[in-house]
Scaffold this motif. Structure first.
Motif, mmCIF file in Angstrom:
data_model
loop_
_atom_site.group_PDB
_atom_site.id
_atom_site.type_symbol
_atom_site.label_atom_id
_atom_site.label_comp_id
_atom_site.label_asym_id
_atom_site.label_seq_id
_atom_site.Cartn_x
_atom_site.Cartn_y
_atom_site.Cartn_z
ATOM 1 N N TRP A 96 39.850 31.729 52.060
ATOM 2 C CA TRP A 96 39.993 32.173 50.674
ATOM 3 C C TRP A 96 38.689 32.047 49.883
ATOM 4 C CZ3 TRP A 96 38.676 28.474 47.248
ATOM 5 C CH2 TRP A 96 38.789 27.141 47.661
ATOM 6 N N TRP A 97 37.853 31.103 50.224
ATOM 7 C CA TRP A 97 36.624 30.840 49.471
ATOM 8 C C TRP A 97 35.627 31.988 49.579
ATOM 9 C CZ3 TRP A 97 38.694 27.997 53.384
ATOM 10 C CH2 TRP A 97 38.113 28.148 54.644
ATOM 11 N N ARG A 98 35.782 32.845 50.572
ATOM 12 C CA ARG A 98 34.880 34.002 50.699
ATOM 13 C C ARG A 98 35.228 35.108 49.722
ATOM 14 N NH1 ARG A 98 35.459 32.339 56.156
ATOM 15 N NH2 ARG A 98 37.157 33.798 56.548
ATOM 16 N N ASP A 99 36.487 35.144 49.261
ATOM 17 C CA ASP A 99 36.935 36.180 48.329
ATOM 18 C C ASP A 99 38.035 35.593 47.454
ATOM 19 O OD1 ASP A 99 37.684 38.474 46.967
ATOM 20 O OD2 ASP A 99 38.565 39.463 48.729
ATOM 21 N N ARG A 100 37.626 34.842 46.452
ATOM 22 C CA ARG A 100 38.585 34.131 45.606
ATOM 23 C C ARG A 100 39.503 35.084 44.848
ATOM 24 N NH1 ARG A 100 36.471 28.506 44.784
ATOM 25 N NH2 ARG A 100 34.668 28.462 46.140
ATOM 26 N N ARG A 101 38.941 36.168 44.312
ATOM 27 C CA ARG A 101 39.784 37.119 43.586
ATOM 28 C C ARG A 101 40.777 37.777 44.537
ATOM 29 N NH1 ARG A 101 37.119 41.412 39.840
ATOM 30 N NH2 ARG A 101 36.534 39.500 38.785
ATOM 31 N N GLY A 102 40.317 38.171 45.724
ATOM 32 C CA GLY A 102 41.218 38.775 46.709
ATOM 33 C C GLY A 102 42.348 37.828 47.093
ATOM 34 N N ALA A 103 42.024 36.552 47.258
ATOM 35 C CA ALA A 103 43.051 35.560 47.591
ATOM 36 C C ALA A 103 44.056 35.434 46.444
ATOM 37 C CB ALA A 103 42.401 34.211 47.889
ATOM 38 N N ALA A 104 43.576 35.463 45.204
ATOM 39 C CA ALA A 104 44.476 35.385 44.042
ATOM 40 C C ALA A 104 45.342 36.642 43.951
ATOM 41 C CB ALA A 104 43.672 35.179 42.766
ATOM 42 N N GLU A 105 44.786 37.795 44.298
ATOM 43 C CA GLU A 105 45.569 39.036 44.291
ATOM 44 C C GLU A 105 46.667 38.996 45.353
ATOM 45 O OE1 GLU A 105 42.368 41.843 44.737
ATOM 46 O OE2 GLU A 105 42.160 42.074 42.558
ATOM 47 N N ARG A 106 46.350 38.456 46.514
ATOM 48 C CA ARG A 106 47.378 38.325 47.562
ATOM 49 C C ARG A 106 48.485 37.364 47.115
ATOM 50 N NH1 ARG A 106 42.626 38.634 50.367
ATOM 51 N NH2 ARG A 106 42.477 36.388 50.756
ATOM 52 N N LEU A 107 48.100 36.272 46.444
ATOM 53 C CA LEU A 107 49.094 35.340 45.916
ATOM 54 C C LEU A 107 49.964 36.044 44.878
ATOM 55 C CD1 LEU A 107 50.442 32.596 45.502
ATOM 56 C CD2 LEU A 107 48.507 31.974 44.007
ATOM 57 N N ARG A 108 49.348 36.782 43.972
ATOM 58 C CA ARG A 108 50.119 37.513 42.961
ATOM 59 C C ARG A 108 51.136 38.445 43.624
ATOM 60 N NH1 ARG A 108 47.023 41.928 40.925
ATOM 61 N NH2 ARG A 108 47.659 42.580 42.997
ATOM 62 N N SER A 109 50.736 39.111 44.695
ATOM 63 C CA SER A 109 51.657 40.005 45.410
ATOM 64 C C SER A 109 52.828 39.231 46.006
ATOM 65 C CB SER A 109 50.914 40.765 46.502
ATOM 66 O OG SER A 109 49.959 41.632 45.916
ATOM 67 N N ARG A 110 52.574 38.052 46.556
ATOM 68 C CA ARG A 110 53.655 37.223 47.097
ATOM 69 C C ARG A 110 54.602 36.748 45.995
ATOM 70 N NH1 ARG A 110 49.776 33.583 49.657
ATOM 71 N NH2 ARG A 110 51.152 31.886 49.049
ATOM 72 N N LEU A 111 54.050 36.493 44.819
ATOM 73 C CA LEU A 111 54.857 36.016 43.701
ATOM 74 C C LEU A 111 55.767 37.105 43.140
ATOM 75 C CD1 LEU A 111 52.166 33.898 41.841
ATOM 76 C CD2 LEU A 111 54.106 33.035 43.192
#
Length: 137
Positions: A34-49
């Motif tokens: 996740w540390w390589r693409d913090r925004r992308g990781a947050a977007e994936r979390l948002r999708s799971r939510l």
């Protein structure tokens, strides 16, 4: 759409349980790069939510109002149909405490985090915490 810096959530007549997600803590709980693409990781979390907002979690039936708090390089994630995203202007924990404090104290308010200090802060406001493992991968 993300809340502009300085915008604070406000009380509403919403009676759904309020699920506030510590984005940095939940994303950081799994070492998946996740540390390589913090925004992308947050977007994936948002999708799971998104589905959690509709169906709920184990022991917490939906629908839920879901707020994802992001900070640092994860800021700028757009909201989705069922997930509001709040950009923390500085420390994410402070923004999470603000979201809890600005919500109706009569609602069920749950913060997803493993951060002990944050758990203590939100407990003083009458909210409860669950760990990041509650969010399915």
């Amino acid at each position: 759409m993300s809340a502009p810096s300085g915008d604070r959530p406000h009380h509403s007549a919403d009676t759904r349980p309020l699920l506030i997600v510590d984005g940095a803590n939940v994303v950081g709980s799994v070492p998946d790069g996740w540390w390589r693409d913090r925004r992308g990781a947050a977007e994936r979390l948002r999708s799971r939510l998104e589905s959690i907002a509709v169906r709920g979690l184990e022991g917490l039936p939906g629908p839920l109002e879901v707020v994802l708090v992001v900070e640092g390089r994860a800021r700028g994630v757009e909201a989705s149909e069922h997930v509001r995203v709040v950009d923390a202007p500085a420390v994410g924990d402070d923004t999470i405490v603000d979201v809890v404090a600005d919500s109706d104290p009569h609602r069920d308010r749950i913060v997803v985090t493993a951060d002990r200090e944050l758990r203590a802060r939100i407990a003083r406001l009458g909210a409860r915490a669950i760990g990041p493992a509650a969010i399915p991968r």
